[in-house]
Design a protein around this motif. Structure first.
Motif, short mmCIF file in Angstrom:
data_model
loop_
_atom_site.label_atom_id
_atom_site.label_comp_id
_atom_site.label_asym_id
_atom_site.label_seq_id
_atom_site.Cartn_x
_atom_site.Cartn_y
_atom_site.Cartn_z
N ALA A 144 0.85 -1.20 0.00
CA ALA A 144 0.00 0.00 0.00
C ALA A 144 0.88 1.24 0.00
O ALA A 144 2.11 1.17 0.02
CB ALA A 144 -0.94 -0.01 1.21
N GLY A 145 0.23 2.42 -0.03
CA GLY A 145 0.97 3.68 -0.05
C GLY A 145 1.31 4.08 -1.47
O GLY A 145 0.77 3.56 -2.44
N ALA A 146 2.24 5.00 -1.59
CA ALA A 146 2.68 5.49 -2.89
C ALA A 146 4.03 6.17 -2.72
O ALA A 146 4.42 6.54 -1.62
CB ALA A 146 1.67 6.48 -3.47
N VAL A 147 4.72 6.33 -3.85
CA VAL A 147 6.00 7.05 -3.87
C VAL A 147 5.91 8.07 -5.00
O VAL A 147 5.99 7.71 -6.18
CB VAL A 147 7.19 6.10 -4.09
N GLY A 148 5.68 9.33 -4.65
CA GLY A 148 5.57 10.37 -5.66
C GLY A 148 4.45 10.08 -6.64
O GLY A 148 3.30 9.91 -6.25
N ARG A 149 4.81 9.99 -7.91
CA ARG A 149 3.80 9.76 -8.95
C ARG A 149 3.50 8.28 -9.17
O ARG A 149 2.73 7.93 -10.07
CB ARG A 149 4.28 10.36 -10.28
N LEU A 150 4.04 7.42 -8.35
CA LEU A 150 3.83 5.98 -8.48
C LEU A 150 2.92 5.50 -7.36
O LEU A 150 3.26 5.59 -6.17
CB LEU A 150 5.16 5.22 -8.42
N GLY A 151 1.74 5.01 -7.74
CA GLY A 151 0.79 4.52 -6.76
C GLY A 151 -0.17 3.54 -7.40
O GLY A 151 0.00 3.12 -8.55
N ASP A 192 -2.25 -6.81 7.45
CA ASP A 192 -0.91 -6.24 7.62
C ASP A 192 -0.59 -5.42 6.37
O ASP A 192 -0.53 -5.97 5.27
CB ASP A 192 0.09 -7.37 7.80
N TYR A 193 -0.39 -4.11 6.53
CA TYR A 193 -0.10 -3.22 5.39
C TYR A 193 1.37 -2.82 5.42
O TYR A 193 1.89 -2.39 6.45
CB TYR A 193 -0.99 -1.97 5.45
N ILE A 194 2.02 -2.94 4.27
CA ILE A 194 3.43 -2.55 4.15
C ILE A 194 3.58 -1.53 3.04
O ILE A 194 2.99 -1.66 1.96
CB ILE A 194 4.34 -3.78 3.89
N HIS A 195 4.36 -0.49 3.31
CA HIS A 195 4.56 0.59 2.35
C HIS A 195 5.35 0.08 1.15
O HIS A 195 6.31 -0.68 1.29
CB HIS A 195 5.30 1.75 3.01
N VAL A 196 4.95 0.51 -0.04
CA VAL A 196 5.61 0.03 -1.26
C VAL A 196 7.10 0.40 -1.28
O VAL A 196 7.90 -0.35 -1.85
CB VAL A 196 4.92 0.57 -2.52
N SER A 197 7.46 1.49 -0.67
CA SER A 197 8.89 1.85 -0.65
C SER A 197 9.68 0.87 0.22
O SER A 197 10.84 0.56 -0.09
CB SER A 197 9.09 3.28 -0.15
N ASP A 198 9.07 0.36 1.29
CA ASP A 198 9.73 -0.65 2.10
C ASP A 198 9.83 -1.97 1.36
O ASP A 198 10.83 -2.71 1.49
CB ASP A 198 8.98 -0.84 3.43
N ASN A 224 2.34 -5.80 12.00
CA ASN A 224 1.28 -5.15 12.76
C ASN A 224 -0.03 -5.27 12.00
O ASN A 224 -0.07 -5.01 10.80
CB ASN A 224 1.59 -3.66 12.98
N GLY A 225 -1.08 -5.65 12.68
CA GLY A 225 -2.37 -5.78 12.04
C GLY A 225 -3.24 -4.55 12.25
O GLY A 225 -3.24 -3.96 13.33
N HIS A 226 -3.96 -4.17 11.21
CA HIS A 226 -4.91 -3.07 11.29
C HIS A 226 -6.26 -3.54 10.77
O HIS A 226 -6.34 -4.12 9.69
CB HIS A 226 -4.43 -1.87 10.47
N PRO A 276 6.37 2.23 8.72
CA PRO A 276 5.39 1.23 9.16
C PRO A 276 4.05 1.80 9.59
O PRO A 276 3.07 1.06 9.72
CB PRO A 276 6.10 0.58 10.35
N GLU A 277 3.97 3.11 9.83
CA GLU A 277 2.75 3.68 10.40
C GLU A 277 1.62 3.71 9.37
O GLU A 277 1.80 4.17 8.24
CB GLU A 277 3.01 5.11 10.90
N LEU A 278 0.45 3.27 9.76
CA LEU A 278 -0.70 3.24 8.85
C LEU A 278 -1.05 4.64 8.35
O LEU A 278 -1.36 4.82 7.17
CB LEU A 278 -1.92 2.62 9.55
#
Length: 293
Positions: A144-151, A192-198, A224-226, A276-278
């Protein structure tokens, strides 16, 4: 760096400037991945990923995800390429409780999509044992998440965070919340959500670490579960907008909780999520969404 993509679900504008690009199917990778090309590693992301589509058209998933991977492995073998990293999925695990899932947890794919990923994992294990390939299957937990123009730009959209953002943006009338009677703290599914940059960073760590011979499996998540309600609250906080929710019946096949144990990746790769923060994940996805609409 060389990129090969048929752009059936991707976007040409996402390809970085200066990268050699070939618009080809994964089935035709041998045209580029040759003995003379001198590649020292392959990152294999090519695959269809929509669960509902895989149920309706399993043949498409066998053809693209399984037969395409077989074609890639044949090209890797012929070219003598020593390393391969595969984009796999944590959705193949049989998650019956709420405990964190390790790499040796029982697998039981609930749909053709997850089944194709497991089949490729098994193919890689055989390829490593028979031919000395060094390979790693990275089992993602809800990128999940995005990096600039990539999402995320799926059509139709099936992932929770961008769907909730569409509701916040007024592009959907409401969010359908499937079930609130699961054995979780607030009754809704936990993920469990992980940022695409990670995720991207983890791929580079694996590429540096992997050696010819073994097949490794790494879970990639935050540990971590959300809950679904937690995601809705985070979107409300980040956007400052209302998110109307309508309760719907449970969907067949939804597990109560799927949360990764990423201790193996931390221990062997030094993989430590930087975002890691939602709320940070949601905020980056919201910035991407607003930039496009």
């Amino acid at each position: 760096m060389v990129v090969l993509d048929d752009l059936s679900t991707g976007f040409a504008e996402n390809i970085p400037a200066g990268v050699e690009f070939h618009r080809l199917s994964v089935h035709d990778v041998a045209q580029v991945l040759t003995l003379d090309a001198g590649f020292d590693g392959v990152l294999h992301f090519a695959g269809r990923i929509e669960v509902a589509e895989s149920v309706a058209r399993p043949d498409v998933y066998w053809h693209n995800n399984v037969q395409g991977s077989l074609a890639l492995l044949a090209a890797v073998r012929a070219a003598g390429t020593p390393r391969l990293i595969f984009s796999s999925t944590g959705s193949m695990y049989q998650a019956e409780g709420t405990e964190k899932l390790t790499e040796d947890a029982r697998v039981r794919p609930r749909n053709p999509y997850a089944a194709t990923k497991l089949m490729v994992d098994m193919m890689l294990a055989g390829e490593c044992g028979a031919f000395g390939l060094g390979a790693a299957s990275l089992r993602y937990f809800n990128a999940a998440g995005a990096v600039g123009r990539l999402g995320e730009r799926h059509d139709p959209e099936s992932h929770l965070i961008p769907i909730v953002l569409q509701v916040a943006a007024g592009q959907r009338d409401e969010l359908l919340l499937y079930g609130d009677d699961y054995p979780t703290p607030d009754g809704t599914c936990v993920r469990d959500y992980i940022h695409v940059s990670d995720l991207a960073t983890a791929h580079l760590l694996v590429l540096e670490t992997i050696q010819p011979g073994p097949h490794e499996v790494y879970n990639l998540g935050n540990g971590n579960g959300h809950s679904n309600k937690h995601v809705v609250d985070a979107v409300r906080d980040v956007t400052g907008r209302a998110v109307p929710v309508k309760l719907a019946p449970r969907r067949d096949g939804d597990a109560a909780a799927t949360v990764a144990s990423s201790e193996k990746a931390r221990r062997e790769l030094g993989s430590q999520p930087a975002k890691p923060e939602l709320h940070r994940i949601v905020a980056d996805a919201w910035a991407f969404h607003r930039a496009r609409h």
